[in-house]
Structures are given as C-alpha cells and as structure tokens.
Design an enzyme around this catalytic site. Structure first.
Site, short mmCIF file in Angstrom:
data_model
loop_
_atom_site.label_atom_id
_atom_site.label_comp_id
_atom_site.label_asym_id
_atom_site.label_seq_id
_atom_site.Cartn_x
_atom_site.Cartn_y
_atom_site.Cartn_z
N ARG A 157 -58.02 -18.67 31.19
CA ARG A 157 -57.36 -19.15 29.97
C ARG A 157 -55.91 -18.69 30.00
O ARG A 157 -55.57 -17.67 30.60
CB ARG A 157 -58.04 -18.57 28.72
CG ARG A 157 -59.51 -18.91 28.57
CD ARG A 157 -60.09 -18.23 27.34
NE ARG A 157 -61.51 -18.51 27.14
CZ ARG A 157 -62.50 -17.73 27.55
NH1 ARG A 157 -62.22 -16.60 28.19
NH2 ARG A 157 -63.76 -18.06 27.32
N LYS A 182 -61.88 -13.28 25.76
CA LYS A 182 -62.06 -13.25 24.32
C LYS A 182 -62.82 -11.98 23.91
O LYS A 182 -63.76 -11.57 24.58
CB LYS A 182 -62.83 -14.49 23.86
CG LYS A 182 -62.03 -15.78 23.98
CD LYS A 182 -62.78 -16.96 23.41
CE LYS A 182 -61.94 -18.23 23.46
NZ LYS A 182 -62.67 -19.39 22.91
N HIS A 185 -55.06 -25.57 30.15
CA HIS A 185 -56.51 -25.64 29.92
C HIS A 185 -57.13 -26.80 30.70
O HIS A 185 -58.31 -26.76 31.04
CB HIS A 185 -56.80 -25.79 28.43
CG HIS A 185 -58.04 -25.06 28.00
ND1 HIS A 185 -58.12 -23.68 27.96
CD2 HIS A 185 -59.27 -25.50 27.62
CE1 HIS A 185 -59.31 -23.31 27.57
NE2 HIS A 185 -60.04 -24.40 27.37
N ARG A 232 -58.10 -25.44 33.89
CA ARG A 232 -59.37 -24.70 33.74
C ARG A 232 -60.55 -25.68 33.79
O ARG A 232 -61.55 -25.42 34.45
CB ARG A 232 -59.33 -23.94 32.41
CG ARG A 232 -60.60 -23.17 32.06
CD ARG A 232 -60.32 -22.33 30.82
NE ARG A 232 -61.51 -21.88 30.12
CZ ARG A 232 -62.18 -20.77 30.42
NH1 ARG A 232 -61.80 -20.00 31.42
NH2 ARG A 232 -63.25 -20.42 29.70
N HIS A 277 -67.73 -17.73 29.54
CA HIS A 277 -68.39 -18.34 28.38
C HIS A 277 -69.54 -17.45 27.90
O HIS A 277 -70.34 -16.99 28.72
CB HIS A 277 -68.95 -19.72 28.74
CG HIS A 277 -67.91 -20.78 28.88
ND1 HIS A 277 -68.12 -21.95 29.58
CD2 HIS A 277 -66.63 -20.85 28.43
CE1 HIS A 277 -67.02 -22.69 29.52
NE2 HIS A 277 -66.11 -22.04 28.84
N TYR A 292 -69.82 -29.36 31.50
CA TYR A 292 -69.23 -29.74 32.79
C TYR A 292 -70.21 -30.47 33.69
O TYR A 292 -69.79 -31.14 34.63
CB TYR A 292 -68.68 -28.50 33.50
CG TYR A 292 -67.51 -27.90 32.76
CD1 TYR A 292 -66.26 -28.52 32.77
CD2 TYR A 292 -67.64 -26.74 32.01
CE1 TYR A 292 -65.19 -27.99 32.07
CE2 TYR A 292 -66.58 -26.20 31.30
CZ TYR A 292 -65.37 -26.83 31.34
OH TYR A 292 -64.30 -26.33 30.64
#
Length: 280
Positions: free
Chosen positions: A138, A162, A229, A232, A255, A264
């Site tokens: 990210r 995150k 992104h 990514r 994730h 995906y």
C-alpha cells in the site's frame, strides 16, 4: 460534550490504538462534514433520525461506496462515545451501509506493465515503480519504509500495515537492481527509502509518491491512468494468474479477511481460460 470535543478525544484514543494517520485524516474530514451540517452541537443531542436525514441528503450525490465510508465513521464515533459513557444511547447503532455490487479491481496486464516500466527516466522512478509492483505494498506502507529496513540478502522488507501490523514482503531482482542504483547515487543522509527530488531533502509524502506514479503513467501512452493501488491490484492478479494459492496472496497483501483476497480470483482470466481449455 460538544462534537468537536468528542472528536478530539476520539482522535487521541484511536491514535493510541494504532489507527493510521491516513485513516485519521479521512475520519477528520468526515467529522468536519458532520460539524458543517449540524454545527458544533452537543453530541448527545444528535438523534438517529438526524443522522438518517444527514445520510439521505448526502446519498443524493455520493456513490454507495463513499456513503459507506461516511456511515462507518459515524458508527465508529458514536460507538466510542457511547462506550466511553459520554452518551446514554448510541443513535448510530442500527445504521447500515448500502449494499455494494462486487467490483472487480482495475489492474494492468503483464503487457501493459511494460509501457510505464519503459517510461521511467531515472533510477528513482524505476526503483519506485518496481517496488510498488513487485511488493504489492500500500502507498502508506511504502511511505514509512527506511533504507535500513531493506534486506538485499533475501530481497525482502518488513512493512507496517494497517493497525501497525508487521509483515514481510519481497521484491524481485529487477527491483533490487534499481533500488541499489538509486541508493548508491543519493548523497543525502536521510534514513527514508524514498526522498524528495528537490531540496530540502526529506521523506516522500503519500501525495508525492502518488504524483510520481502518475507522472510515469502520463508518459506511458496507454489509455489507463495508473495509480499505486492499481499496481497492488496488478501484483495480486498476476500472482493468481501464475497459480499462487489465495492464502499466500492474502499474507503478502496483509489482508485480514480471506474474502478481501478472494476478489482476485475473478480477475484470473488466463488461469480460468487454461482450466476451461483443459476440461471442456
């Protein structure tokens, strides 16, 4: 307690909990919208009906995904104020986000990746582009990385995702070559991996990183506008195309939920076509 006071206390608590500066910046923007609509009133005076009316009016000109962001902030803020005892009843408890259709993330094909790759003009641009694409990081994660975080022996780096969660990501040989060239030509003593092109030399901001990827994109001569992104998404899609298990991709992307990575699988045109050809 006034809405502005609630925000100040909420902001401080969430920083301690590890919310990223980018998330808090976006939440601050959402709070300013609340204050613009309601004024800086006592937070206990805001009712469920007030919030619904605010969201109905906002929903007239917002996409469902943007409205969902607004609702998530409101629920988070009022849940916190209720749990902290500043309000007796949570007026946002039953607010629901709009249902979203499944969107397939935009990505570049392996052929399209070559166009911006060829239009990088400096070791910095090459290193930055290859790092985004080969790690799948990210933009906020890349902005935090320091030179000393890079392990050239294993072509890997520990990034802070995150919630300040650490994970190890990897970069390819092409990326390693350009990173070394970029770092060798630098004359500054800044610890950060990517620094500004002009003086005063300092860490590249998220906006600057985004600008450089866009600058490369504008030279590429393809109809798609490239942003970090999207690189990514391309990283994840190409892993799926090459047969990588979703749980490995989930780990590399950082994730929390497997459902986030599962999207995906829908992008894997080559892999699905190979199975179709094999079994039909």
């Amino acid at each position: 307690m006034l809405l502005s006071e609630a925000w100040d206390k909420y902001h401080s608590d969430k920083r301690i909990e590890g919310y990223s500066s980018l998330t808090l910046k976006m939440y601050g923007f959402q709070c300013n919208l609340l204050k613009r609509y309601f004024g800086d009133i006592r937070i206990c005076d805001i009712t469920t009906e007030n919030l619904k009316q605010y969201l109905v009016e906002a929903g007239e000109h917002l996409k469902p995904s943007s409205l969902g962001h607004r609702i998530r902030f409101i629920r988070s803020l009022f849940k916190w104020t209720h749990e902290e005892g500043y309000i007796l009843k949570n007026p946002a408890a039953k607010l629901k986000e709009p249902k979203l259709g499944k969107r397939i993330p935009k990505f570049l094909t392996k052929h399209e990746i070559e166009h911006p790759r060829e239009r990088c003009h400096t070791p910095m641009e090459n290193a930055l582009f290859e790092f985004f694409y080969s790690t799948g990081c990210r933009i906020g994660e890349v902005a935090k990385i320091n030179r000393d975080d890079i392990n050239f022996t294993g072509n890997s780096v520990i990034v802070h995702g995150k919630g300040d969660k650490e994970r190890e990501v990897y970069f390819n040989i092409r990326c390693a070559i350009w990173l070394k060239r970029y770092l060798e030509e630098r004359e500054d003593n800044q610890p950060c991996l990517f620094v500004t092109e002009r003086k005063p030399i300092r860490r590249m901001s998220i906006d600057t990183l985004r600008h450089i990827v866009k600058r490369i994109s504008n030279r590429a001569g393809i109809k798609k506008t490239i942003h970090p992104h999207q690189l990514r998404h391309s990283f994840a899609t190409h892993l799926v195309d090459n047969g990588a298990p979703l749980e490995i991709i989930q780990s590399l992307l950082g994730h929390e939920k497997s459902e986030t990575t599962r999207i995906y699988a829908h992008l894997s045109g080559k892999l699905r076509h190979d199975f179709y050809s094999k079994y039909f």
